[in-house]
Each structure stands twice: as C-alpha cells, then as structure tokens.
Design a protein around this motif. Structure first.
Motif, short mmCIF file in Angstrom:
data_model
loop_
_atom_site.label_atom_id
_atom_site.label_comp_id
_atom_site.label_asym_id
_atom_site.label_seq_id
_atom_site.Cartn_x
_atom_site.Cartn_y
_atom_site.Cartn_z
N ASP A 9 0.83 -1.25 -0.04
CA ASP A 9 0.07 -0.22 0.13
C ASP A 9 0.83 1.30 -0.09
O ASP A 9 1.83 1.29 0.70
N GLY A 10 0.51 2.14 -0.79
CA GLY A 10 1.18 3.31 -0.99
C GLY A 10 2.56 3.33 -1.90
O GLY A 10 3.03 4.37 -1.94
N MET A 11 3.06 2.33 -2.14
CA MET A 11 4.25 1.91 -2.83
C MET A 11 3.79 2.22 -4.54
O MET A 11 2.78 1.39 -4.85
N THR A 12 4.74 2.78 -5.39
CA THR A 12 4.39 2.70 -6.70
C THR A 12 5.77 2.25 -7.31
O THR A 12 6.56 1.90 -6.86
N VAL A 13 5.27 1.84 -8.58
CA VAL A 13 6.42 1.30 -9.61
C VAL A 13 7.50 2.48 -9.47
O VAL A 13 8.79 1.89 -9.34
N GLY A 14 7.32 3.57 -9.63
CA GLY A 14 8.49 4.63 -9.51
C GLY A 14 9.19 4.62 -8.47
O GLY A 14 10.57 4.86 -8.20
N ALA A 15 8.41 4.60 -7.32
CA ALA A 15 9.19 4.42 -6.02
C ALA A 15 10.22 3.38 -5.71
O ALA A 15 11.15 3.62 -5.31
N ILE A 16 9.51 1.99 -6.23
CA ILE A 16 10.73 1.16 -6.32
C ILE A 16 11.64 1.07 -7.16
O ILE A 16 12.96 1.01 -6.84
N ALA A 17 11.55 2.03 -8.35
CA ALA A 17 12.69 2.16 -9.29
C ALA A 17 13.83 3.00 -8.75
O ALA A 17 15.00 2.92 -9.00
N ALA A 18 13.07 4.05 -7.95
CA ALA A 18 13.91 5.08 -7.18
C ALA A 18 14.90 4.43 -6.07
O ALA A 18 15.75 4.71 -6.10
N ILE A 19 14.22 3.47 -5.26
CA ILE A 19 14.88 3.01 -4.52
C ILE A 19 15.97 2.08 -5.00
O ILE A 19 17.35 1.84 -4.54
N ASN A 20 15.76 1.13 -6.08
CA ASN A 20 16.85 0.35 -6.82
C ASN A 20 17.90 1.17 -7.29
O ASN A 20 19.14 0.84 -7.32
N ARG A 21 17.52 2.41 -7.90
CA ARG A 21 18.60 3.26 -8.33
C ARG A 21 19.58 3.64 -7.14
O ARG A 21 20.65 3.69 -7.37
N VAL A 22 19.10 4.02 -6.35
CA VAL A 22 19.72 4.49 -5.02
C VAL A 22 20.73 3.47 -4.38
O VAL A 22 21.89 3.52 -4.44
N LEU A 23 19.98 2.24 -4.33
CA LEU A 23 20.96 1.00 -3.98
C LEU A 23 22.17 0.83 -4.89
O LEU A 23 23.34 0.37 -4.42
N GLN A 24 21.82 0.84 -6.28
CA GLN A 24 22.89 0.51 -7.06
C GLN A 24 23.85 1.65 -7.17
O GLN A 24 25.26 1.17 -7.24
N TYR A 25 23.52 3.05 -6.87
CA TYR A 25 24.67 3.87 -6.67
C TYR A 25 25.59 3.57 -5.56
O TYR A 25 26.48 3.66 -5.73
N VAL A 26 24.94 3.28 -4.40
CA VAL A 26 25.67 3.12 -3.38
C VAL A 26 26.51 1.90 -3.58
O VAL A 26 27.91 1.81 -3.16
N ALA A 27 26.14 0.61 -4.13
CA ALA A 27 26.82 -0.34 -4.61
C ALA A 27 27.70 -0.27 -5.51
O ALA A 27 29.07 -0.81 -5.07
N ASN A 28 27.65 0.60 -6.56
CA ASN A 28 28.87 0.93 -7.39
C ASN A 28 29.79 1.79 -6.93
O ASN A 28 30.84 2.25 -7.74
N THR A 29 29.42 2.62 -5.99
CA THR A 29 30.45 3.73 -5.46
C THR A 29 31.04 3.77 -4.15
O THR A 29 31.23 4.71 -3.36
N LYS A 30 31.00 2.55 -3.71
CA LYS A 30 31.17 2.29 -2.17
C LYS A 30 32.69 2.79 -1.90
O LYS A 30 32.99 3.01 -0.86
N THR A 31 33.34 2.92 -2.75
CA THR A 31 34.88 3.26 -2.52
C THR A 31 35.09 4.82 -2.89
O THR A 31 36.26 5.30 -2.67
N LEU A 32 33.92 5.52 -3.25
CA LEU A 32 33.93 7.04 -3.60
C LEU A 32 33.45 7.69 -2.42
O LEU A 32 32.06 8.24 -2.73
N CYS A 33 33.84 7.75 -1.36
CA CYS A 33 33.05 8.38 -0.13
C CYS A 33 34.15 9.00 0.77
O CYS A 33 35.25 8.42 0.73
N LEU A 34 33.69 9.98 1.71
CA LEU A 34 34.65 10.21 2.73
C LEU A 34 34.15 9.58 3.88
O LEU A 34 33.01 9.52 4.33
N THR A 35 35.23 8.87 4.41
CA THR A 35 35.17 7.84 5.79
C THR A 35 36.11 8.22 6.97
O THR A 35 36.98 8.77 6.62
N VAL A 36 35.39 7.76 7.95
CA VAL A 36 36.76 7.92 9.03
C VAL A 36 36.53 6.38 9.68
O VAL A 36 35.58 6.03 10.12
#
Length: 203
Positions: A9-36
């Motif tokens: 309820d309340g989730m759309t195809v577009g919302a799931i696509a957006a979540i997937n895009r964020v997760l893919q970005y995080v997975a593909n750029t995990k070494t490009l970040c500022l960390t301590v």
C-alpha cells in the motif's frame, strides 16, 4: 543488488525504481566516499579550519577582478565543509554592499577570513546539535600574516584603514572567544585549492 517483491500500500512502481537506483549507486560507488575508520586515533571533536583568498586572479569580465575566497573545515581529518567564490558579506564598507576589488592582497585575505568565519559558525551549530564537540576558539589557519594580524588585533599601524572596523563581520572575526587566526605556510593551506588553478606537483 535489487529490491524484488510485490507492491505494498502506498508504494508505486516509480518508488521501487527510485529505491533500486539509490541502492545501485551505493553499491557501485562504495569506494568513492568520505569516511573515518572506526579505529581512527584522532579524537572526536578534533577540527581544522582553513581560509584562503587570491588577489585579482580571476580575469573574466563579469568578475571585475574580485578576490576568490575559499574556506574549509575538517573533522577528524575528513573534509566536511568547503565553499569557494567571491565574498557574500565582507566588504570595506557596508555602503558598497557587494564584493569588490581591493588594492592589496592583504585586504583580500582579510575579506576571505571574514567570509570563512561567517561560513564556519553555522557548521558549529550543526555539529553541536549532533553531539559533536566544537572547542573554542575555532583556530582559522591562514597563509597571510596580514590577515592573521588583522583578525587577532595585533597590528599597531595598519594599511587597511579603508576597512570599516565597526562592521558586524569584523567584530565577529575578532571575537577571541569564537575565533583565532594562525599563520601557516602556503603549501599547508588546504583552502588554496578553491582559489586558484593548481599544479599537479602540489596536489
């Protein structure tokens, strides 16, 4: 990495696509970040602040030879804030009301330091709200002795008499409870990266 499953309820195809895009970005750029690292031996609340300004280095017509300023903040060795551009609030007099060319590199560095103090105070408020200690005074590292002397009020005869010392930004940067200027060598000033073109030999 992908979220699969049926829509709720309340989730759309577009919302799931957006979540997937964020997760893919995080997975593909995990070494490009500022960390301590968790085992970082630099204690929490260890800050370093830098300010730099050029002197009429930007020759583009629309810039009118205004100084380019940069301020940076590092927490536990990681850059957490940086801003570069012309001064938004520091001028010789409030009557001018905007960044302007000046007659000396010392004056340009003073405006840059004033701009840095205006930029760093909001960072202090955010860090305090997050429970991160911010020791006072905040030590602003500069590679211009003129700006350090102006900031700390240690000069006897100034060639910057055209700057109205009654302005709010001057009072703020000279508040010894909040800020203190410290001179460093030009090569040690990390804010230098935001004020001029850099050669590969230094960076």
């Amino acid at each position: 990495l992908r979220i699969m499953g049926r829509l709720t309820d309340g989730m759309t195809v577009g919302a799931i696509a957006a979540i997937n895009r964020v997760l893919q970005y995080v997975a593909n750029t995990k070494t490009l970040c500022l960390t301590v690292p968790l085992d970082n031996d630099i204690p929490d609340g260890t800050w370093k602040y830098y300010s730099d300004s050029d002197f009429a280095g930007n020759k583009e017509l629309h810039n009118h030879l205004r100084a380019q300023c940069c301020s940076m903040a590092f927490h536990r060795g990681v850059p957490v804030f940086w801003r570069a551009g012309v001064s938004k609030s520091c001028f010789a007099t409030a009557d001018i009301g905007e960044a302007h060319v000046d007659r000396s590199s010392g004056a340009a560095e003073v405006y840059g330091a004033g701009e840095a103090t205006n930029n760093l105070l909001p960072l202090k408020y955010v860090a305090t709200e997050l429970g991160i200690p911010v020791p006072l005074p905040m030590v602003l590292r500069l590679d211009a002795s003129t700006a350090v002397a102006f900031m700390n009020g240690t000069v006897r005869r100034s060639k910057l008499a055209h700057i109205d010392n009654n302005q709010e930004w001057v009072t703020l940067m000279r508040d010894k409870g909040l800020f203190r200027g410290e001179w460093i060598k030009g090569r040690e000033n990390l804010a230098d990266v935001g004020t001029k073109l850099q050669g590969s030999q230094l960076f």
